[in-house]
Design a protein around this motif. Structure first.
Motif, PDB file in Angstrom:
ATOM      1  N   ILE A 108       0.871  -1.181   0.000  1.00  6.75           N
ATOM      2  CA  ILE A 108       0.000   0.000   0.000  1.00  6.75           C
ATOM      3  C   ILE A 108       0.902   1.223   0.000  1.00  6.75           C
ATOM      4  CG2 ILE A 108      -1.881   1.217   1.158  1.00  6.75           C
ATOM      5  CD1 ILE A 108      -2.662  -1.344   2.529  1.00  6.75           C
ATOM      6  N   GLU A 109       0.702   2.117  -0.962  1.00  6.54           N
ATOM      7  CA  GLU A 109       1.551   3.310  -0.984  1.00  6.54           C
ATOM      8  C   GLU A 109       0.735   4.561  -1.232  1.00  6.54           C
ATOM      9  OE1 GLU A 109       4.627   3.157  -4.014  1.00  6.54           O
ATOM     10  OE2 GLU A 109       3.191   3.461  -5.621  1.00  6.54           O
ATOM     11  N   ASP A 110       1.375   5.700  -0.955  1.00  6.56           N
ATOM     12  CA  ASP A 110       0.733   6.984  -1.200  1.00  6.56           C
ATOM     13  C   ASP A 110       0.434   7.135  -2.684  1.00  6.56           C
ATOM     14  OD1 ASP A 110       0.526   8.178   1.298  1.00  6.56           O
ATOM     15  OD2 ASP A 110       2.636   8.787   1.304  1.00  6.56           O
ATOM     16  N   GLY A 111      -0.739   7.631  -2.980  1.00  5.16           N
ATOM     17  CA  GLY A 111      -1.091   7.900  -4.378  1.00  5.16           C
ATOM     18  C   GLY A 111      -0.419   9.178  -4.853  1.00  5.16           C
ATOM     19  N   SER A 112      -0.083   9.229  -6.130  1.00  7.26           N
ATOM     20  CA  SER A 112       0.566  10.421  -6.688  1.00  7.26           C
ATOM     21  C   SER A 112      -0.306  11.016  -7.791  1.00  7.26           C
ATOM     22  CB  SER A 112       1.922  10.049  -7.303  1.00  7.26           C
ATOM     23  OG  SER A 112       2.768   9.511  -6.322  1.00  7.26           O
ATOM     24  N   ASP A 113      -0.226  12.338  -7.930  1.00  9.74           N
ATOM     25  CA  ASP A 113      -0.867  12.988  -9.080  1.00  9.74           C
ATOM     26  C   ASP A 113       0.063  12.859 -10.272  1.00  9.74           C
ATOM     27  OD1 ASP A 113      -3.104  13.765  -7.745  1.00  9.74           O
ATOM     28  OD2 ASP A 113      -2.247  15.682  -7.088  1.00  9.74           O
ATOM     29  N   ILE A 114      -0.499  12.456 -11.368  1.00  3.79           N
ATOM     30  CA  ILE A 114       0.335  12.186 -12.540  1.00  3.79           C
ATOM     31  C   ILE A 114       0.040  13.177 -13.664  1.00  3.79           C
ATOM     32  CG2 ILE A 114       0.931  10.448 -14.290  1.00  3.79           C
ATOM     33  CD1 ILE A 114      -0.077   8.296 -12.323  1.00  3.79           C
ATOM     34  N   GLU A 115       1.100  13.839 -14.149  1.00  3.25           N
ATOM     35  CA  GLU A 115       0.900  14.684 -15.328  1.00  3.25           C
ATOM     36  C   GLU A 115       1.269  13.897 -16.581  1.00  3.25           C
ATOM     37  OE1 GLU A 115       1.497  18.968 -14.888  1.00  3.25           O
ATOM     38  OE2 GLU A 115       2.930  18.755 -16.545  1.00  3.25           O
ATOM     39  N   LEU A 179      11.752  16.998 -20.662  1.00  2.00           N
ATOM     40  CA  LEU A 179      11.792  17.548 -19.298  1.00  2.00           C
ATOM     41  C   LEU A 179      12.566  18.856 -19.282  1.00  2.00           C
ATOM     42  CD1 LEU A 179      12.588  14.230 -17.404  1.00  2.00           C
ATOM     43  CD2 LEU A 179      10.345  15.308 -17.726  1.00  2.00           C
ATOM     44  N   GLU A 180      12.037  19.811 -18.519  1.00  2.00           N
ATOM     45  CA  GLU A 180      12.684  21.125 -18.461  1.00  2.00           C
ATOM     46  C   GLU A 180      12.878  21.568 -17.019  1.00  2.00           C
ATOM     47  OE1 GLU A 180       9.721  23.119 -20.655  1.00  2.00           O
ATOM     48  OE2 GLU A 180      10.716  22.856 -22.602  1.00  2.00           O
ATOM     49  N   GLY A 181      13.738  22.588 -16.848  1.00  2.00           N
ATOM     50  CA  GLY A 181      13.912  23.219 -15.528  1.00  2.00           C
ATOM     51  C   GLY A 181      14.297  22.219 -14.462  1.00  2.00           C
ATOM     52  N   PRO A 182      13.597  22.298 -13.296  1.00  2.00           N
ATOM     53  CA  PRO A 182      13.953  21.415 -12.178  1.00  2.00           C
ATOM     54  C   PRO A 182      13.833  19.929 -12.542  1.00  2.00           C
ATOM     55  CG  PRO A 182      12.201  22.970 -11.548  1.00  2.00           C
ATOM     56  CD  PRO A 182      12.499  23.220 -12.981  1.00  2.00           C
ATOM     57  N   ALA A 183      12.855  19.573 -13.386  1.00  2.00           N
ATOM     58  CA  ALA A 183      12.673  18.161 -13.757  1.00  2.00           C
ATOM     59  C   ALA A 183      13.882  17.656 -14.536  1.00  2.00           C
ATOM     60  CB  ALA A 183      11.399  17.976 -14.580  1.00  2.00           C
ATOM     61  N   MET A 184      14.466  18.524 -15.355  1.00  2.00           N
ATOM     62  CA  MET A 184      15.673  18.141 -16.108  1.00  2.00           C
ATOM     63  C   MET A 184      16.815  17.848 -15.125  1.00  2.00           C
ATOM     64  SD  MET A 184      18.121  18.813 -18.902  1.00  2.00           S
ATOM     65  CE  MET A 184      17.354  19.775 -20.150  1.00  2.00           C
ATOM     66  N   GLY A 216       3.571  19.558 -10.050  1.00  2.00           N
ATOM     67  CA  GLY A 216       4.515  20.564  -9.560  1.00  2.00           C
ATOM     68  C   GLY A 216       5.846  20.555 -10.297  1.00  2.00           C
ATOM     69  N   GLY A 217       6.050  19.620 -11.207  1.00  2.00           N
ATOM     70  CA  GLY A 217       7.295  19.560 -11.971  1.00  2.00           C
ATOM     71  C   GLY A 217       8.335  18.606 -11.396  1.00  2.00           C
ATOM     72  N   ASN A 218       7.930  17.788 -10.403  1.00  2.00           N
ATOM     73  CA  ASN A 218       8.871  16.820  -9.831  1.00  2.00           C
ATOM     74  C   ASN A 218       8.711  15.437 -10.468  1.00  2.00           C
ATOM     75  OD1 ASN A 218      10.059  18.560  -7.901  1.00  2.00           O
ATOM     76  ND2 ASN A 218       8.234  18.342  -6.619  1.00  2.00           N
ATOM     77  N   LEU A 219       9.810  14.682 -10.418  1.00  2.00           N
ATOM     78  CA  LEU A 219       9.790  13.307 -10.930  1.00  2.00           C
ATOM     79  C   LEU A 219       9.581  12.322  -9.791  1.00  2.00           C
ATOM     80  CD1 LEU A 219      12.825  13.291 -13.403  1.00  2.00           C
ATOM     81  CD2 LEU A 219      10.396  13.463 -13.989  1.00  2.00           C
ATOM     82  N   LYS A 220       8.973  11.182 -10.094  1.00  2.00           N
ATOM     83  CA  LYS A 220       8.852  10.116  -9.101  1.00  2.00           C
ATOM     84  C   LYS A 220       8.885   8.745  -9.766  1.00  2.00           C
ATOM     85  CE  LYS A 220       6.647  10.631  -5.075  1.00  2.00           C
ATOM     86  NZ  LYS A 220       5.492  10.878  -4.229  1.00  2.00           N
ATOM     87  N   VAL A 221       9.547   7.798  -9.070  1.00  2.00           N
ATOM     88  CA  VAL A 221       9.604   6.410  -9.537  1.00  2.00           C
ATOM     89  C   VAL A 221       8.320   5.723  -9.068  1.00  2.00           C
ATOM     90  CG1 VAL A 221      10.791   4.205  -9.195  1.00  2.00           C
ATOM     91  CG2 VAL A 221      12.127   6.332  -9.425  1.00  2.00           C
TER      92      VAL A 221
END
Ligand code: ADP
Ligand code: MG
Length: 397
Positions: A108-115, A179-184, A216-221
């Motif tokens: 069971i894990e936290d759900g993430s918003d996906i762009e 990917l741009e900015g912080p995501a890059m 928010g522009g962040n990456l997640k596995v």
């Protein structure tokens, strides 16, 4: 050797990679506490089996409209309910085969918003003998499907081991993924972490599908599949400890205990052969005569009588086996040892199906004599094609 998603995520977290917080659930009564330890407001309940395609998979016991092996929940109670529903059930995905796999652990894990869902993998490229990165904007989908229909959407390149991972590798991937900015920047950092983990832990494959870009522009596995070099496990005790034997074919597991190279297959003719090349040739020639091999089995060069006995027992324990072909070329391996092993095994487990034995090489006469004097109902063969023809005939009539 493969490990579960939750174990893979814990390992990647140790290398600094961005993963969600989660809890593993092994029995129904742990579900509520596990879900309650997470913040919400969205929970994701994920079946842990060594196979992909869980989201689109289906439980054998599913009621109409019931979801697959990855489910969203909006409360602690709902998450716990979904986890309970999955435990002990059999999940069938396009990677498990029709038999499916029993779910003994649920994450069971936290759900993430996906762009956006992206694809990222590392593997050992056999052509260049280097570690390769593979990435695509088409995450969340089967990469085989993407490769077949839109190969231009996949970027793949290998890393020179002399330089190792360099930030420009990461920028190249980030550019391909848009990917741009912080995501890059995060992408460049993440890829360095993945490369380090891959090398240090003796991985063969690392697949993140999907890697997500969040609003928010962040990456997640979001999903992680790791495969390790089995031959390196002697120096990776922490990884070896993660082995889940319930995920493995019981016959392959038994074979590994006796150091036999055994792979279960779908056919009806069991094969016992010495040497990987001869084993491949034996499988080929069985196919040539119109049947299918039930397994690959190389008993090895210096097999003992006990090892041969175990090998024979593993073959006969396979219910699909309708006939057995023993094909031995005695070089280092002596034909009399094989003959004694076969007889010992037949005495122990009986022989329900036709058995063809082809022996050649060291002590062949002695081997043939032992079998002839055993009183066993064995069909002798003179050479490889004779053996294949006889066993296929015996099985198919
Ligand atoms: P599989 O590849 O075995 O189907 P995944 O872990 O990739 O399993 O999950 C399938 C899909 O479920 C993902 O592509 C993603 O859309 C969604 N998903 C998985 N985990 C989460 C999560 N923590 N938050 C939100 N969505 C998720
Ligand atoms: Mg996935």
């Amino acid at each position: 050797m493969n490990i579960h998603e939750y174990q893979a995520k814990a390992l990647l977290r140790d290398y600094g990679c961005p993963v969600s917080d989660g809890r593993i659930v092994l029995s129904a009564n742990e579900a509520k506490t596990a879900a309650g330890a997470l913040d919400g407001p969205l929970w994701v309940v994920k079946a842990q089996i060594h196979a992909g395609g869980r989201g689109k998979g289906k439980f054998k016991e599913a009621e109409a409209g019931e979801k697959g092996g990855v489910r969203l929940a909006k409360s602690v109670e709902e998450a716990a309910e979904e986890a309970k529903k999955m435990l002990g059930k059999t999940l069938v995905t396009h990677q498990t085969g029709p038999a499916g796999k029993q779910v003994n652990r649920v994450y069971i894990e936290d759900g993430s918003d996906i762009e956006r869902e992206l694809y990222l993998a590392l593997l050992v490229d056999r052509v260049t003998s280097r570690i390769s990165f593979v990435c695509s904007t088409e995450g969340g989908m089967d990469i085989e499907e993407v490769a077949a229909s839109t190969p231009e959407k996949i970027l793949s390149f290998s890393v020179d081991p002399a330089t190792g991972y360099q930030p420009y590798h990461g920028r190249r991937v980030a550019f391909t993924l848009g990917l741009e900015g912080p995501a890059m920047k995060q992408c460049v950092k993440l890829m360095g972490q993945l490369y380090k983990a891959f090398v240090e832990k003796d991985m063969e494959m690392l697949e993140i599908n999907p890697l997500i870009l969040m609003p928010g522009g962040n990456l997640k596995v979001l999903d992680a599949k790791l495969g390790f070099d089995g031959n390196a496990m002697y120096r990776q005790p922490d990884i070896a400890n993660l082995r889940d034997e319930t995920e493995e074919d019981s016959k392959e597991l038994e074979a590994s205990k006796y150091d036999l190279n055994y792979i279960a297959l779908d056919g009806e003719i069991g094969c016992m052969v010495n040497g990987a090349g001869l084993a491949m040739a034996t499988m080929d020639i069985i196919k040539l005569y119109g049947a299918e091999p039930a397994n690959f089995l190389d008993v090895g060069g210096g097999a003992t009588k006990e090892k041969v006995t175990e090998a024979f027992k593993i073959i006969t324990s396979d219910k699909n086996v309708k006939g057995i072909l023993v094909n031995i070329f005695g070089g280092i391996m002596r034909c009399d040892v094989i003959a004694e092993g076969v007889i010992a095994a037949v005495k122990e487990v009986g022989l329900q199906v036709p058995l063809v034995v082809r022996l050649e090489g060291t002590n062949v006469e002695l081997g043939k004599e032992i079998i002839a004097n055993s009183g066993m109902n064995v069909i002798a063969a003179d050479n490889l094609s004779d053996g294949a023809e006889k066993i296929v005939k015996a099985v198919k009539g």
